[in-house]
Motif scaffolding. Structure first.
Motif, short mmCIF file in Angstrom:
data_model
loop_
_atom_site.label_atom_id
_atom_site.label_comp_id
_atom_site.label_asym_id
_atom_site.label_seq_id
_atom_site.Cartn_x
_atom_site.Cartn_y
_atom_site.Cartn_z
N THR A 47 13.55 -6.24 -17.01
CA THR A 47 14.32 -5.26 -16.24
C THR A 47 13.50 -4.85 -15.01
OG1 THR A 47 13.35 -3.35 -17.38
CG2 THR A 47 15.30 -4.37 -18.39
N LYS A 48 14.14 -4.15 -14.11
CA LYS A 48 13.45 -3.69 -12.90
C LYS A 48 12.25 -2.82 -13.25
CE LYS A 48 14.29 -1.45 -8.44
NZ LYS A 48 15.33 -0.81 -7.57
N THR A 49 12.42 -1.94 -14.24
CA THR A 49 11.33 -1.06 -14.66
C THR A 49 10.20 -1.86 -15.28
OG1 THR A 49 12.85 0.78 -15.06
CG2 THR A 49 10.70 0.87 -16.14
N GLN A 50 10.54 -2.82 -16.12
CA GLN A 50 9.52 -3.65 -16.75
C GLN A 50 8.74 -4.46 -15.71
OE1 GLN A 50 12.17 -5.74 -19.44
NE2 GLN A 50 11.35 -4.66 -21.22
N GLU B 45 -5.13 -8.55 -1.17
CA GLU B 45 -5.18 -9.64 -0.20
C GLU B 45 -4.57 -10.93 -0.76
OE1 GLU B 45 -7.91 -7.67 -0.83
OE2 GLU B 45 -7.44 -6.49 0.98
N ILE B 46 -4.41 -11.01 -2.08
CA ILE B 46 -3.87 -12.21 -2.71
C ILE B 46 -2.35 -12.07 -2.80
CG2 ILE B 46 -3.76 -13.57 -4.83
CD1 ILE B 46 -6.66 -12.81 -5.34
N PRO B 47 -1.60 -13.01 -2.22
CA PRO B 47 -0.13 -12.93 -2.31
C PRO B 47 0.33 -13.12 -3.75
CG PRO B 47 -0.80 -15.00 -1.29
CD PRO B 47 -2.04 -14.17 -1.42
N ILE B 48 1.32 -12.34 -4.16
CA ILE B 48 1.85 -12.43 -5.52
C ILE B 48 3.36 -12.19 -5.47
CG2 ILE B 48 1.18 -10.03 -5.93
CD1 ILE B 48 0.85 -10.77 -8.91
N ILE B 49 4.14 -13.13 -5.98
CA ILE B 49 5.59 -12.97 -5.99
C ILE B 49 6.14 -13.38 -7.35
CG2 ILE B 49 5.77 -13.42 -3.51
CD1 ILE B 49 6.99 -16.16 -4.26
N ALA B 50 7.33 -12.90 -7.66
CA ALA B 50 8.01 -13.24 -8.90
C ALA B 50 9.08 -14.29 -8.63
CB ALA B 50 8.66 -11.99 -9.51
N THR B 51 9.26 -15.20 -9.60
CA THR B 51 10.28 -16.24 -9.45
C THR B 51 11.05 -16.43 -10.75
OG1 THR B 51 8.82 -18.05 -10.10
CG2 THR B 51 8.91 -17.50 -7.75
N SER B 52 12.22 -17.01 -10.63
CA SER B 52 13.02 -17.36 -11.79
C SER B 52 13.93 -18.52 -11.41
CB SER B 52 13.87 -16.18 -12.26
OG SER B 52 14.86 -16.62 -13.18
N THR B 53 14.09 -19.46 -12.31
CA THR B 53 14.99 -20.59 -12.04
C THR B 53 16.45 -20.13 -12.01
OG1 THR B 53 15.06 -21.10 -14.41
CG2 THR B 53 13.43 -22.27 -13.08
N LEU C 173 3.78 -5.77 -13.38
CA LEU C 173 3.05 -6.15 -12.18
C LEU C 173 1.77 -5.34 -12.05
CD1 LEU C 173 2.79 -7.65 -9.50
CD2 LEU C 173 4.20 -5.86 -8.45
N LYS C 174 1.85 -4.06 -12.29
CA LYS C 174 0.68 -3.19 -12.19
C LYS C 174 -0.39 -3.60 -13.20
CE LYS C 174 -0.73 1.67 -12.28
NZ LYS C 174 -0.25 3.08 -12.43
N LYS C 175 0.03 -3.87 -14.45
CA LYS C 175 -0.91 -4.24 -15.49
C LYS C 175 -1.56 -5.60 -15.21
CE LYS C 175 1.20 -1.66 -19.32
NZ LYS C 175 1.86 -1.78 -20.66
N ILE C 176 -0.73 -6.54 -14.78
CA ILE C 176 -1.24 -7.90 -14.51
C ILE C 176 -2.29 -7.88 -13.40
CG2 ILE C 176 -0.57 -10.12 -13.52
CD1 ILE C 176 2.05 -9.88 -15.16
#
Length: 205
Positions: free
Chosen positions: A159-162, A179-187, A167-170
């Motif tokens: 979910t959006k909240t999860q 400085e490190i790019p980080i994005i979420a993806t899904s097929t 993200l914060k924990k990871i």
């Protein structure tokens, strides 16, 4: 928006091709192409990610069985730009000798391949507390002095909240700096492909 549209047109015209598989550095393509390696725990979704970003259904073989990729697989976008799918790490259901062999392939490539320009590190977005294998990988990557791009896979499972919480924990667990790019993806999310290419282009160019 204009930038995304231009990127869409550019990457749509790329004719990605599978070049070869290799077990040893001596078997890698002999050229001066810049290589970006995909690194991730077994079953994190590297093959699905490759198929997603290249708009192909079977460019990389997807398996429900972890540990399927056991060689370095080279894909060309252009004559000067390659993606390399490395073996997955951390798969427990193989012998110790097999596990050591896969680890050696990854380490030899990452430490000694002159063409390597950056590492695309895939993490399962759902595993907010991390895994031992990923923590070991984080330590390994921190010592490499090579640019890192982080992909959080399977974002449709949250979910959006999860997503915000994970993200914060990871970022804390793996000490991922701003400085490190980080994005979420899904097929299952159509925008994931272009979200990646836009972020990738900013990272590289």
């Amino acid at each position: 928006m204009a930038k995304s549209k231009n990127l869409s047109q550019y990457f749509e015209n790329i004719d990605v091709k599978f070049i070869k598989s290799a077990q040893f550095l001596s078997q890698c393509p002999q050229n001066n192409a810049c290589e970006f390696a995909l690194l991730g725990r077994s079953n994190v979704g590297k093959s699905s990610f490759l198929n997603l970003i290249f708009g192909e259904k079977a460019l990389a073989k997807v398996s429900q069985t972890p540990g399927k990729t056991q060689l370095m697989n080279f894909f060309s976008l252009t004559s000067n730009l390659y993606f390399v799918d490395l073996p997955g790490y951390g798969y427990a259901k193989v012998s110790k000798s097999q596990l050591a062999g896969l680890s050696k392939i990854i380490k030899d490539y990452c430490k000694n391949r002159e063409n390597l320009s950056g590492i695309i590190w895939l993490l399962d977005y759902r595993r907010e507390n991390g895994t031992d294998a990923d923590k070991q990988a984080a330590q390994f990557l921190s010592n490499l002095q090579i640019p890192i791009f982080v992909i959080l896979t399977k974002s449709d499972k949250l979910t959006k909240t999860q997503k915000a919480q994970n993200l914060k924990k990871i970022k804390q667990i793996y000490q991922i700096s701003d400085e490190i790019p980080i994005i979420a993806t899904s097929t299952l999310e159509a925008n994931s492909k272009w979200d990646f290419w836009e972020a990738f282009s900013e990272w590289v160019w």
